[in-house]
Design a protein around this motif. Structure first.
Motif, PDB file in Angstrom:
ATOM      1  N   UNK A  58       0.826  -1.212   0.000  1.00  0.00           N
ATOM      2  CA  UNK A  58       0.000   0.000   0.000  1.00  0.00           C
ATOM      3  C   UNK A  58       0.860   1.261   0.000  1.00  0.00           C
ATOM      4  N   UNK A  59       2.063   1.175   0.618  1.00  0.00           N
ATOM      5  CA  UNK A  59       2.954   2.332   0.596  1.00  0.00           C
ATOM      6  C   UNK A  59       3.540   2.549  -0.797  1.00  0.00           C
ATOM      7  N   UNK A  60       3.776   1.459  -1.487  1.00  0.00           N
ATOM      8  CA  UNK A  60       4.221   1.561  -2.880  1.00  0.00           C
ATOM      9  C   UNK A  60       3.114   2.200  -3.716  1.00  0.00           C
ATOM     10  N   UNK A  61       1.865   1.785  -3.465  1.00  0.00           N
ATOM     11  CA  UNK A  61       0.734   2.374  -4.187  1.00  0.00           C
ATOM     12  C   UNK A  61       0.602   3.861  -3.889  1.00  0.00           C
ATOM     13  N   UNK A  62       0.776   4.249  -2.630  1.00  0.00           N
ATOM     14  CA  UNK A  62       0.721   5.668  -2.268  1.00  0.00           C
ATOM     15  C   UNK A  62       1.836   6.447  -2.948  1.00  0.00           C
ATOM     16  N   UNK A  63       3.023   5.869  -2.955  1.00  0.00           N
ATOM     17  CA  UNK A  63       4.167   6.515  -3.589  1.00  0.00           C
ATOM     18  C   UNK A  63       3.926   6.716  -5.082  1.00  0.00           C
ATOM     19  N   UNK A 123      -2.232  -7.227  -2.511  1.00  0.00           N
ATOM     20  CA  UNK A 123      -2.325  -5.759  -2.485  1.00  0.00           C
ATOM     21  C   UNK A 123      -3.770  -5.309  -2.355  1.00  0.00           C
ATOM     22  N   UNK A 124      -4.645  -5.939  -3.108  1.00  0.00           N
ATOM     23  CA  UNK A 124      -6.066  -5.585  -3.075  1.00  0.00           C
ATOM     24  C   UNK A 124      -6.693  -5.872  -1.718  1.00  0.00           C
ATOM     25  N   UNK A 125      -6.385  -7.025  -1.159  1.00  0.00           N
ATOM     26  CA  UNK A 125      -6.940  -7.369   0.148  1.00  0.00           C
ATOM     27  C   UNK A 125      -6.565  -6.305   1.180  1.00  0.00           C
ATOM     28  N   UNK A 126      -5.304  -5.931   1.185  1.00  0.00           N
ATOM     29  CA  UNK A 126      -4.830  -4.964   2.163  1.00  0.00           C
ATOM     30  C   UNK A 126      -5.328  -3.552   1.853  1.00  0.00           C
ATOM     31  N   UNK A 127      -5.435  -3.210   0.568  1.00  0.00           N
ATOM     32  CA  UNK A 127      -5.897  -1.860   0.204  1.00  0.00           C
ATOM     33  C   UNK A 127      -7.352  -1.647   0.581  1.00  0.00           C
ATOM     34  N   UNK A 128      -8.163  -2.679   0.447  1.00  0.00           N
ATOM     35  CA  UNK A 128      -9.592  -2.542   0.752  1.00  0.00           C
ATOM     36  C   UNK A 128      -9.861  -2.431   2.244  1.00  0.00           C
TER      37      UNK A 128
END
Length: 194
Positions: A58-63, A123-128
């Motif tokens: 999720x931090x990679x996604x935010x970045x 990634x999806x599980x954690x992002x949701x």
């Protein structure tokens, strides 16, 4: 999504039955006892990569400024393409040819266990629902453990079931993954419209 459904989804994405022919072909020139050590090592490496993506993804996604709907839609597309290849191709053709010699990380750990669809799924599980991380971690460990058991017994399973049954199981898993991929894509579109 419950722990059971998350574990089932991850198990289907890891696709241990579909990976049996590929693992056997990559490891066919290696002693049987050494094969088991290699499979266990590759499974541990894959688990480490998946856990890393579960917590740091999720931090990679935010970045990268990637939204949850975009991740859901992209994960659905990747999962859909892999599912189609599972249905219509040999398992050796899904990710291309493997390098010569004893495998290390590539291609067994990555991309056959911790592939694009497995990484996108964690990634999806954690992002949701990031607050449910203990459940997602438990689901990942259960799916990984079942896949590891199947792959460690790949020689025996291949002898008992035969190539045709393994192909049929892989096709069935591919069909299930196709519906899951479409559902992920639809959820991404719904999130965009909110």
């Amino acid at each position: 999504m419950s722990i059971f459904s998350a574990a089932l989804l991850l198990f289907l994405v890891i696709d241990p039955f579909g990976n049996i022919p590929f693992f056997l072909s990559v490891l066919k020139h290696i002693d049987y006892r050494r094969q088991r050590r290699i499979i266990l090592r590759e499974m541990v490496i894959a688990l480490a990569v998946l856990v890393f993506f579960l917590f740091a993804g999720r931090y990679v996604l935010l970045l990268l400024d990637i939204s949850a709907p975009a991740l859901s839609m992209a994960g659905g597309i990747i999962l859909f393409l892999i599912a189609l290849k599972m249905i219509f191709s040999d398992s050796e053709e899904i990710f291309g040819k493997s390098p010569e010699g004893e495998p290390l990380i590539v291609p067994l750990a990555i991309p056959f266990i911790a592939g694009p669809s497995a990484l996108a799924t964690v990634l999806l599980l954690m992002a949701r629902e990031p607050s449910r991380w203990p459940e997602w971690l438990a689901a990942l460990i259960v799916a990984w453990f079942l896949a590891a058991c199947i792959l460690l017994l790949s020689n025996q399973i291949s002898r008992v079931l035969g190539a045709r049954v393994l192909i049929a199981i892989e096709r069935l898993m591919g069909m299930l993954l196709t519906t899951i991929a479409v559902e992920m894509f639809i959820k991404g579109i719904k999130q965009l419209s909110l």
